[in-house]
Scaffold this motif. Structure first.
Motif, mmCIF file in Angstrom:
data_model
loop_
_atom_site.group_PDB
_atom_site.id
_atom_site.type_symbol
_atom_site.label_atom_id
_atom_site.label_comp_id
_atom_site.label_asym_id
_atom_site.label_seq_id
_atom_site.Cartn_x
_atom_site.Cartn_y
_atom_site.Cartn_z
ATOM 1 N N VAL A 1 0.840 -1.198 0.000
ATOM 2 C CA VAL A 1 0.000 0.000 0.000
ATOM 3 C C VAL A 1 0.876 1.250 0.000
ATOM 4 O O VAL A 1 0.591 2.220 -0.700
ATOM 5 N N THR A 2 1.937 1.228 0.758
ATOM 6 C CA THR A 2 2.843 2.368 0.801
ATOM 7 C C THR A 2 3.480 2.611 -0.561
ATOM 8 O O THR A 2 3.594 3.751 -1.012
ATOM 9 N N LYS A 3 3.865 1.532 -1.231
ATOM 10 C CA LYS A 3 4.482 1.657 -2.558
ATOM 11 C C LYS A 3 3.474 2.188 -3.574
ATOM 12 O O LYS A 3 3.804 3.054 -4.386
ATOM 13 N N ILE A 4 2.227 1.713 -3.505
ATOM 14 C CA ILE A 4 1.188 2.193 -4.421
ATOM 15 C C ILE A 4 0.931 3.676 -4.185
ATOM 16 O O ILE A 4 0.816 4.455 -5.128
ATOM 17 N N ARG A 5 0.858 4.073 -2.914
ATOM 18 C CA ARG A 5 0.646 5.488 -2.599
ATOM 19 C C ARG A 5 1.795 6.341 -3.103
ATOM 20 O O ARG A 5 1.594 7.437 -3.607
ATOM 21 N N LYS A 6 3.003 5.844 -2.937
ATOM 22 C CA LYS A 6 4.171 6.600 -3.368
ATOM 23 C C LYS A 6 4.175 6.770 -4.884
ATOM 24 O O LYS A 6 4.422 7.866 -5.393
ATOM 25 N N VAL A 7 3.874 5.693 -5.618
ATOM 26 C CA VAL A 7 3.842 5.768 -7.082
ATOM 27 C C VAL A 7 2.731 6.700 -7.548
ATOM 28 O O VAL A 7 2.936 7.547 -8.419
ATOM 29 N N SER A 8 1.535 6.567 -6.975
ATOM 30 C CA SER A 8 0.423 7.417 -7.407
ATOM 31 C C SER A 8 0.666 8.879 -7.036
ATOM 32 O O SER A 8 0.341 9.779 -7.812
ATOM 33 N N SER A 9 1.247 9.135 -5.875
ATOM 34 C CA SER A 9 1.545 10.516 -5.492
ATOM 35 C C SER A 9 2.606 11.125 -6.392
ATOM 36 O O SER A 9 2.496 12.284 -6.801
ATOM 37 N N THR A 10 3.641 10.340 -6.716
ATOM 38 C CA THR A 10 4.684 10.830 -7.624
ATOM 39 C C THR A 10 4.117 11.101 -9.014
ATOM 40 O O THR A 10 4.434 12.130 -9.628
ATOM 41 N N THR A 11 3.286 10.207 -9.494
ATOM 42 C CA THR A 11 2.668 10.395 -10.808
ATOM 43 C C THR A 11 1.811 11.652 -10.825
ATOM 44 O O THR A 11 1.883 12.449 -11.771
#
Length: 158
Positions: free
Chosen positions: A3-13
């Motif tokens: 979940v943390t990785k998904i949040r990080k990718v979506s926030s960066t995008t």
């Protein structure tokens, strides 16, 4: 961890797309403009702004379709009734578009300028009517659903 990785990718995008959009927006207005023969401003970077908008629209459509298909496939595995309702609403939407296209008026509009004549065809006029009628119908359905939801909630709570 996932979940943390998904949040990080979506926030960066989101951050990257926002920064690029703001830069293109600033470039459009600050990049210079010329006044054409009719006295209208002709911005130098209109093409970049339009292509960026098309790109964002395409990414949105592709992402929406991919997530909807994934949701339908996973729904068939867990709750087939819910999946059939999803497919039913998609079919109802396509039927709505077909009906509103069929009732659209394709008669060319008289008195338009030369630049508008390429879209003054029966097909484009019917497509325009289709979208307008569909928007009207879906707006009324949304208002009706909101009212029905409030009324039924009050009636069921008593």
């Amino acid at each position: 961890m996932a979940v943390t990785k998904i949040r990080k990718v979506s926030s960066t995008t989101l951050l990257v797309l926002t920064v690029v959009s703001v830069l293109i927006f600033v470039l459009f207005f600050a990049g210079g403009a010329e006044v054409d023969a009719k006295g209208n401003k002709d911005y130098a970077f209109t093409g970049i702004l339009l292509y960026w908008t098309y790109f964002l629209f395409l990414v949105t459509i592709v992402a929406t379709i991919c997530f909807a298909l994934r949701n339908i496939v996973s729904a068939f595995q867990t709750n087939s009734r819910r999946a059939m309702l999803s497919i039913g609403s998609l079919v109802a939407f396509v039927v709505l578009l077909g009906i509103t296209y069929a009732i659209g008026d394709g008669e060319p509009i008289k008195g338009l300028n030369e630049a508008s004549q390429s879209y003054n065809t029966s097909g484009w006029l019917k497509v325009t009517d289709m979208w307008l009628y569909s928007i009207y119908i879906l707006f009324v359905a949304t208002i009706g659903a909101a009212i029905w939801g409030g009324v039924s909630k009050r009636l069921l709570s008593k």
